[in-house]
Write an enzyme that holds these catalytic residues in place. Structure first.
Site, mmCIF file in Angstrom:
data_model
loop_
_atom_site.group_PDB
_atom_site.id
_atom_site.type_symbol
_atom_site.label_atom_id
_atom_site.label_comp_id
_atom_site.label_asym_id
_atom_site.label_seq_id
_atom_site.Cartn_x
_atom_site.Cartn_y
_atom_site.Cartn_z
ATOM 1 N N TYR A 17 0.819 -1.212 0.000
ATOM 2 C CA TYR A 17 0.000 0.000 0.000
ATOM 3 C C TYR A 17 0.854 1.262 0.000
ATOM 4 O O TYR A 17 0.560 2.221 -0.722
ATOM 5 C CB TYR A 17 -0.949 -0.012 1.196
ATOM 6 C CG TYR A 17 -2.061 1.011 1.117
ATOM 7 C CD1 TYR A 17 -2.678 1.309 -0.096
ATOM 8 C CD2 TYR A 17 -2.507 1.675 2.255
ATOM 9 C CE1 TYR A 17 -3.704 2.243 -0.170
ATOM 10 C CE2 TYR A 17 -3.539 2.604 2.196
ATOM 11 C CZ TYR A 17 -4.128 2.883 0.983
ATOM 12 O OH TYR A 17 -5.146 3.809 0.914
ATOM 13 N N HIS A 37 11.751 0.073 6.154
ATOM 14 C CA HIS A 37 12.617 -0.255 7.290
ATOM 15 C C HIS A 37 13.702 -1.267 6.948
ATOM 16 O O HIS A 37 14.664 -1.423 7.692
ATOM 17 C CB HIS A 37 11.777 -0.792 8.452
ATOM 18 C CG HIS A 37 11.264 -2.185 8.224
ATOM 19 N ND1 HIS A 37 10.170 -2.448 7.441
ATOM 20 C CD2 HIS A 37 11.714 -3.396 8.667
ATOM 21 C CE1 HIS A 37 9.959 -3.751 7.425
ATOM 22 N NE2 HIS A 37 10.876 -4.350 8.145
ATOM 23 N N ALA A 144 -4.201 -1.906 -3.227
ATOM 24 C CA ALA A 144 -2.897 -1.398 -3.646
ATOM 25 C C ALA A 144 -2.637 -1.608 -5.136
ATOM 26 O O ALA A 144 -2.191 -0.691 -5.832
ATOM 27 C CB ALA A 144 -1.798 -2.060 -2.818
ATOM 28 N N LYS A 196 -13.674 -2.033 9.593
ATOM 29 C CA LYS A 196 -14.099 -2.776 8.396
ATOM 30 C C LYS A 196 -13.258 -4.037 8.214
ATOM 31 O O LYS A 196 -13.736 -5.034 7.653
ATOM 32 C CB LYS A 196 -14.050 -1.882 7.161
ATOM 33 C CG LYS A 196 -12.677 -1.260 6.846
ATOM 34 C CD LYS A 196 -11.826 -2.099 5.933
ATOM 35 C CE LYS A 196 -10.455 -1.475 5.730
ATOM 36 N NZ LYS A 196 -9.613 -2.248 4.788
ATOM 37 N N ARG A 260 -6.953 -9.097 2.139
ATOM 38 C CA ARG A 260 -6.311 -10.105 2.994
ATOM 39 C C ARG A 260 -7.241 -10.515 4.136
ATOM 40 O O ARG A 260 -7.253 -11.677 4.543
ATOM 41 C CB ARG A 260 -5.019 -9.546 3.586
ATOM 42 C CG ARG A 260 -3.994 -9.087 2.572
ATOM 43 C CD ARG A 260 -2.853 -8.375 3.274
ATOM 44 N NE ARG A 260 -2.099 -7.545 2.364
ATOM 45 C CZ ARG A 260 -1.176 -6.674 2.749
ATOM 46 N NH1 ARG A 260 -0.909 -6.534 4.041
ATOM 47 N NH2 ARG A 260 -0.526 -5.947 1.861
ATOM 48 N N ASN A 261 -7.989 -9.551 4.655
ATOM 49 C CA ASN A 261 -8.883 -9.847 5.777
ATOM 50 C C ASN A 261 -9.988 -10.795 5.358
ATOM 51 O O ASN A 261 -10.329 -11.731 6.087
ATOM 52 C CB ASN A 261 -9.457 -8.540 6.326
ATOM 53 C CG ASN A 261 -8.378 -7.623 6.856
ATOM 54 O OD1 ASN A 261 -7.795 -7.871 7.896
ATOM 55 N ND2 ASN A 261 -8.086 -6.568 6.115
#
Length: 336
Positions: A17, A37, A144, A196, A260-261
């Site tokens: 994303y 990172h 994304a 959500k 993904r959820n």
């Protein structure tokens, strides 16, 4: 505070994303510096000019610069867009705090609540950074890959700072592909983007068990009612939940397997454990974390959220899917 729209935007977070938002900004003519990172990953992205792990075959625009050093990234920019998982949000704020100047303005596209507390990310940001920097939140129905491909997308940008909101809308908005709506309800926009994910897990569980479109639609509708109840208890505007950051994001996440959820819920409904499902997806499943945080927040606010509660029971108290369905269906009859 003076502003300079020619200065780059710093995007912190190089997952799918964050990368997609950086691509969209750069495609819209904004010089964009993307930091992640993992230095090795950033070197690879700089060499290949794409994120082959998350968004393969989508090349970076020339205006997108890959960064390996956080301090250098922030030195270039005035506007900062944070796009990290919710459980890493506080950590990135602690990292950037000593690097901030009075000119920096902070926006986040992270969707979630603080890990293990259920606090709004705005509360976390204020506690760590203070109130001297303008804040904004970007949220809405955005996958994304579609965003990175330049497919038509609409999103909500919420801030209490009208000047910051207006200027960021101008920087992000692209009339050909990316429409940005403004809102002042930061609480509602944050809650819609977080909860959500939990309802999408429920929709996935239902579909994984073969319950069909009627059940999925009922879950979405009653899930929206739960989000609205909690939001109003915290001072959100109920109208926000009928917009992009509410209903829009909820429908998208509950009905498309790019989520993904939803895929996590599908796997649970098919009898897999949470650990197996997360391993198969191979990326962060925000809803797994959001379920616990939303449950804690609802308990503090004394708000009834039966769908959230049953998903919490399944994920963290070993309740099986059939018993979850029974608990929801056997609730006391009531008016809508």
């Amino acid at each position: 505070m003076t502003t300079d729209d020619t200065r780059p935007i710093a995007v912190l977070g190089a997952g799918s994303y964050g990368t997609a938002l950086a691509i969209a900004l750069a495609r819209n003519g904004q010089r964009t510096h993307l930091w992640g990172h993992n230095p090795d990953k950033m070197v690879k992205m700089a060499e290949q000019r794409m994120n082959t792990e998350s968004l393969p075959a989508i090349p970076f625009p020339n205006a997108l610069i890959i960064e390996k050093v956080l301090a250098h990234t922030l030195q270039q920019a005035q506007d900062i867009l944070i796009v990290v998982p919710s459980h890493a949000f506080a950590d990135i704020l602690h990292q950037i705090k000593p690097l901030l100047t009075t000119q920096h303005r902070i926006m986040w596209a992270t969707k979630g609540l603080e890990h293990n507390t259920g606090r709004l990310l705005q509360t976390v940001a204020t506690e760590i950074i203070g109130e001297q920097h303008p804040f904004a939140v970007l949220s809405g129905p955005t996958f994304a890959k579609e965003l990175a491909l330049g497919l038509p997308t609409a999103i909500t940008l919420a801030s209490h700072d009208a000047k910051f909101a207006d200027e960021m809308q101008q920087r992000i908005h692209c009339s050909k592909a990316f429409r940005v709506y403004l809102n002042t309800d930061m609480i509602g926009v944050q809650l819609g983007g977080a909860i959500k994910n939990v309802i999408a897990i429920g929709a996935g569980i239902s579909d994984g068990m073969g319950f069909g479109a009627n059940a999925r639609t009922a879950l979405i509708t009653r899930g929206l009612a739960e989000i609205s109840r909690l939001g109003e208890s915290l001072g959100a505007n109920p109208k926000t939940f009928m917009g992009m950051a509410g209903l829009g994001d909820l429908v998208l996440t509950c009905t498309d397997n790019q989520s993904r959820n939803r895929r996590f819920g599908l796997a649970l409904g098919q009898g897999k454990s949470a650990e197996q499902a997360i391993a198969e997806i191979g990326q962060v499943v925000e809803g797994f974390y959001n379920t616990k945080e939303t449950y804690l927040l609802a308990q503090r606010q004394n708000i009834e959220m039966p769908i959230v509660e049953q998903i919490y029971q399944m994920l963290f108290c070993n309740k099986n899917a059939n018993d979850v369905v029974t608990s929801l269906l056997e609730r006391q009859r009531k008016k809508e």
